[in-house]
Design an enzyme around this catalytic site. Structure first.
Site, mmCIF file in Angstrom:
data_model
loop_
_atom_site.group_PDB
_atom_site.id
_atom_site.type_symbol
_atom_site.label_atom_id
_atom_site.label_comp_id
_atom_site.label_asym_id
_atom_site.label_seq_id
_atom_site.Cartn_x
_atom_site.Cartn_y
_atom_site.Cartn_z
ATOM 1 C CG HIS A 124 -1.925 -1.132 1.278
ATOM 2 N ND1 HIS A 124 -2.836 -1.080 2.057
ATOM 3 C CD2 HIS A 124 -2.169 -2.074 0.540
ATOM 4 C CE1 HIS A 124 -3.858 -2.033 1.864
ATOM 5 N NE2 HIS A 124 -3.393 -2.638 0.678
ATOM 6 C CE1 TYR B 78 -5.962 3.354 11.524
ATOM 7 C CE2 TYR B 78 -5.067 3.622 9.568
ATOM 8 C CZ TYR B 78 -4.919 2.990 10.652
ATOM 9 O OH TYR B 78 -3.802 1.925 10.952
ATOM 10 N N PRO C 120 -3.874 0.085 18.977
ATOM 11 C CG PRO C 120 -5.741 -1.372 18.515
ATOM 12 C CD PRO C 120 -5.092 -0.845 19.754
ATOM 13 C CE LYS D 65 4.023 3.046 13.605
ATOM 14 N NZ LYS D 65 4.590 2.926 12.319
ATOM 15 C CE1 TYR E 299 -1.234 3.895 10.060
ATOM 16 C CE2 TYR E 299 0.186 2.608 8.514
ATOM 17 C CZ TYR E 299 -1.025 2.823 9.221
ATOM 18 O OH TYR E 299 -1.954 1.650 9.118
#
Ligand code: RFL
Ligand code: PHB
Length: 392
Positions: A75, A202, A294, A298, A386
């Site tokens: 991704h 998200y 979560p 990570k 990220y």
């Protein structure tokens, strides 16, 4: 009592323990991994799914990349969705790095296979495990098939997760605990449905957070914020889908594909750190030493980062007789860990509905999401965290 001896005794065959054993083997160092559960249990346990670029690079450079490269999904970014609109963050363009969707239990399968093919020892179904003498000559004791065993070793890798025995075996007063719990949990499902978005979504709504993720071209993974004491029996598949569709559907009509629910469960959210991450010759790694909520994806990556640092330190000890890197293990890991804690806390705070929040907080969260999806500086900051901060 049967006695065994190895250089490094490792408690727990999660990502931390298995990767530690694998990395040590590549340095010519012997280890034994001792696990409470069966092989099929650990290979079927559904957990994390997102690998940082550094984790992917490590898998490849240590000979574990083949199946991952074939079966994983690359991704280049994620979507943040709020006010009914999806906004794309292009990590590749912002940082030059990507993320990879490959389930944790697939990483486990690859690691178990690699260890066993190299004649590595993983002892499954070990019960009543205890660790002792880690201030001088460490030993691990356990029972298997009614027999008691004692493994003498130079070092213990405490890789037995948050509920393991290694951390609680450290005498009282040695560890400082830093902790925060959250007034919400995640209800997660695996569904037999083709992912309707090529990347994760998200979502912040005034009904609470929701996350669209995936495992394969035919399996979707979804989460929704719920109360921490929610009883999963109150959530029929219909109720879960209704709530997910309400939160995730965007104004342009995007929504997840609905399909049979293959698995469901509720996960608590917490932030937790112990300092230091070692005592004598016992070194804690992964969830045994720290937990992140979560939302930043990570946990598994941190476990892998810890054991990368630990394996270098142990290898330096055997090669050069130097304890310097071992003595620095905890501070090296914690410096990066606290930044990852901050990021995971920040993503969680920004994206969840807080019971105590008022209209001011709601507007502030929307403003933050607006900022983070419109300022290149803010987007880059999210992106570099990220995809994974560098290891020192
Ligand atoms: P693990 O994986 O918990 O492994 C510990 C192992 O130790 C064994 N054990 C014992 N063995 C012998 N004797 C005892 N007394 C023992 N006690 C325990 C256990 O059986 C187990 O096999 O810890 P490790 O290796 O530190 O790895 C940590 C990760 O598993 C965890 O952080 C991640 O799964 C967290 N996480 C995520 N991490 C990510 O990087 N990306 C994600 O997208 C992500 N999503 C998630 C997650 C965790 C979740 N849950 C279920 C907690 C999503 C969810 C829902
Ligand atoms: C998952 O796919 O399980 C997943 C993805 C991203 C997260 C947490 C979990 O932040």
């Amino acid at each position: 009592m049967k006695k065994l001896r190895t250089q490094v005794g490792i408690v727990g065959a999660g990502p931390a323990g298995l990767m530690l054993s694998h990395l040590l083997h590549l340095e010519g160092i012997e280890s034994i991994v001792i696990e409470a559960q069966s092989r099929s249990h650990i290979e079927g346990r559904v957990r994390a799914g997102v690998l940082e670029q550094g984790t992917v690079d490590l898998m490849r450079s240590t000979g574990l990349g083949e199946r991952m490269d074939r079966e994983s999904l690359r991704h280049r970014g994620v979507y943040l969705s709020f006010d009914g609109n999806r906004h794309h963050l292009d990590f590749r363009e912002l940082t030059g790095k990507c993320i990879t969707v490959y389930a944790q239990h697939e990483v486990i399968k690859d690691l178990v296979r690699a260890r066993l093919e190299a004649d590595g020892q993983i002892l499954f179904d070990a019960k009543h495990l205890s660790v002792a003498n880690f201030e001088s000559a460490p030993v691990i004791r356990y029972q298997q098939d009614g027999e008691t065993y004692e493994v003498a070793c130079d070092f213990i890798g405490g890789c037995d997760g948050f509920h393991g025995v290694c951390r609680p075996s450290i005498p009282e007063g040695v560890l400082n605990v830093f902790e925060r719990t959250y007034p919400f949990a995640w209800l997660g499902i695996l569904a037999e449905a083709a992912p309707s978005s090529e990347e994760l979504v998200y979502t912040y709504t005034d009904r609470g957070f929701a996350l669209f993720s995936m495992r394969s071209p035919s399996v979707t993974r979804l989460y929704l914020q719920c109360s921490p004491n929610e009883d999963i029996r109150n959530w029929s598949d219909d109720r879960i889908w209704k709530e997910l569709l309400q939160r995730l559907t965007t104004k342009d009509g995007w929504a997840p594909n609905v399909g049979p629910v293959l698995q469901k469960g509720i996960t608590d959210m917490r932030s937790f750190v112990v300092e230091p991450m070692q005592h004598g010759r016992l070194f804690l790694a992964g969830d045994a030493a720290h937990i992140v909520p979560p939302t930043g994806a990570k946990g598994m990556n941190l476990a892998i980062a810890d054991v990368t640092v630990l394996s270098r330190a142990i290898s330096n000890f055997y090669r050069n007789g130097s304890e310097d890197l071992l003595a620095a293990y905890s501070s090296t890991c914690l410096r990066r860990l606290w930044k990852v804690q901050r990021f995971s806390w920040w993503m969680t705070a920004m994206l969840h509905h807080w019971e105590t929040q008022n209209e001011f907080d709601h507007r502030r969260q929307l403003a933050e999401l607006d900022y983070v999806t419109s300022s290149r500086a803010a987007m880059t900051s999210l992106a570099e965290n990220y995809v994974g901060l560098p290891l020192e």
